[in-house]
Design a protein around this motif. Structure first.
Motif, short mmCIF file in Angstrom:
data_model
loop_
_atom_site.label_atom_id
_atom_site.label_comp_id
_atom_site.label_asym_id
_atom_site.label_seq_id
_atom_site.Cartn_x
_atom_site.Cartn_y
_atom_site.Cartn_z
N GLU A 12 18.53 -33.01 42.91
CA GLU A 12 17.90 -33.75 41.79
C GLU A 12 16.32 -34.25 42.59
O GLU A 12 16.35 -34.58 43.78
N ASP A 27 20.83 -27.08 39.03
CA ASP A 27 22.42 -26.95 38.86
C ASP A 27 22.69 -25.59 39.28
O ASP A 27 22.84 -24.68 38.50
N ARG A 36 12.73 -32.89 33.00
CA ARG A 36 12.38 -33.91 31.92
C ARG A 36 11.03 -34.52 32.24
O ARG A 36 10.72 -35.03 33.29
N CYS A 43 12.37 -31.63 27.63
CA CYS A 43 13.12 -31.12 28.61
C CYS A 43 12.84 -29.62 28.47
O CYS A 43 13.05 -29.04 27.58
N TRP A 95 25.24 -27.51 25.62
CA TRP A 95 25.58 -28.53 26.62
C TRP A 95 27.08 -27.89 27.45
O TRP A 95 27.11 -28.01 28.68
N LYS A 100 27.19 -31.04 32.31
CA LYS A 100 27.06 -32.36 31.91
C LYS A 100 25.72 -32.88 32.63
O LYS A 100 25.28 -33.86 32.14
N HIS A 101 25.67 -32.54 33.81
CA HIS A 101 24.18 -33.20 34.47
C HIS A 101 22.96 -32.75 33.85
O HIS A 101 22.23 -33.76 33.66
N GLU A 103 22.92 -32.37 30.43
CA GLU A 103 23.12 -33.04 29.36
C GLU A 103 22.68 -34.52 29.51
O GLU A 103 21.98 -35.03 28.58
N GLN A 104 23.05 -34.99 30.72
CA GLN A 104 22.71 -36.42 30.85
C GLN A 104 21.12 -36.58 31.16
O GLN A 104 20.69 -37.77 30.66
N LEU A 105 20.41 -35.54 31.57
CA LEU A 105 19.16 -35.56 31.81
C LEU A 105 18.41 -35.32 30.59
O LEU A 105 17.35 -36.01 30.31
N CYS A 106 18.89 -34.47 29.73
CA CYS A 106 18.37 -34.16 28.58
C CYS A 106 18.61 -34.60 27.08
O CYS A 106 18.04 -34.03 26.18
N SER A 107 19.50 -35.20 27.19
CA SER A 107 20.31 -35.50 25.76
C SER A 107 19.49 -36.21 24.98
O SER A 107 18.63 -37.41 25.39
#
Length: 113
Positions: A12, A27, A36, A43, A95, A100-101, A103-107
């Motif tokens: 990160e 990732d 982002r 994103c 996704w 998931k990582h 997805e959490q950043l860019c959702s």
């Protein structure tokens, strides 16, 4: 700041610089990088090309070099230039691919691939 999660194969990177602030996730288990950009509310997703993107262990070494030396004498600096294209909002298929990582950043944001 840079945080390396060896057990999750994730890096990160958080840049706090006013208008140029961003969060990035490398990732390695999925093979993607997501950035982002806060100023653009978007994103950007990039497939990891091992020819240009250092391995997880190498990123740690480069970060240590940068922290302990004023200049990096390594030729492995990573620079990425994004060109705007057509954006999409992530769907379930995206996704599953990105994980998931990311997805959490860019959702909820437009994705540029």
């Amino acid at each position: 700041t840079m945080t390396i999660h060896n057990e999750k194969h994730i890096v990160e990177v958080n840049v706090r610089s006013g208008l140029y602030s961003s969060d990035t996730i490398f990732d390695y288990s999925r093979g993607y990088i997501a950035t982002r950009l806060f100023s653009r509310s978007a994103c950007f997703i990039l497939k990891i090309n091992k020819e240009y993107i250092p391995e997880l262990e190498e990123i740690g070494r480069l970060a240590f070099e940068r922290q302990t030396m004023k200049k990096i004498y390594s030729p492995n600096n990573v620079w990425v230039q994004f060109q705007s294209g057509h954006s999409v909002f992530g769907n379930i298929k995206d996704w599953l691919l990105y994980g998931k990582h990311i997805e959490q950043l860019c959702s909820g944001l437009p994705l540029y691939k």
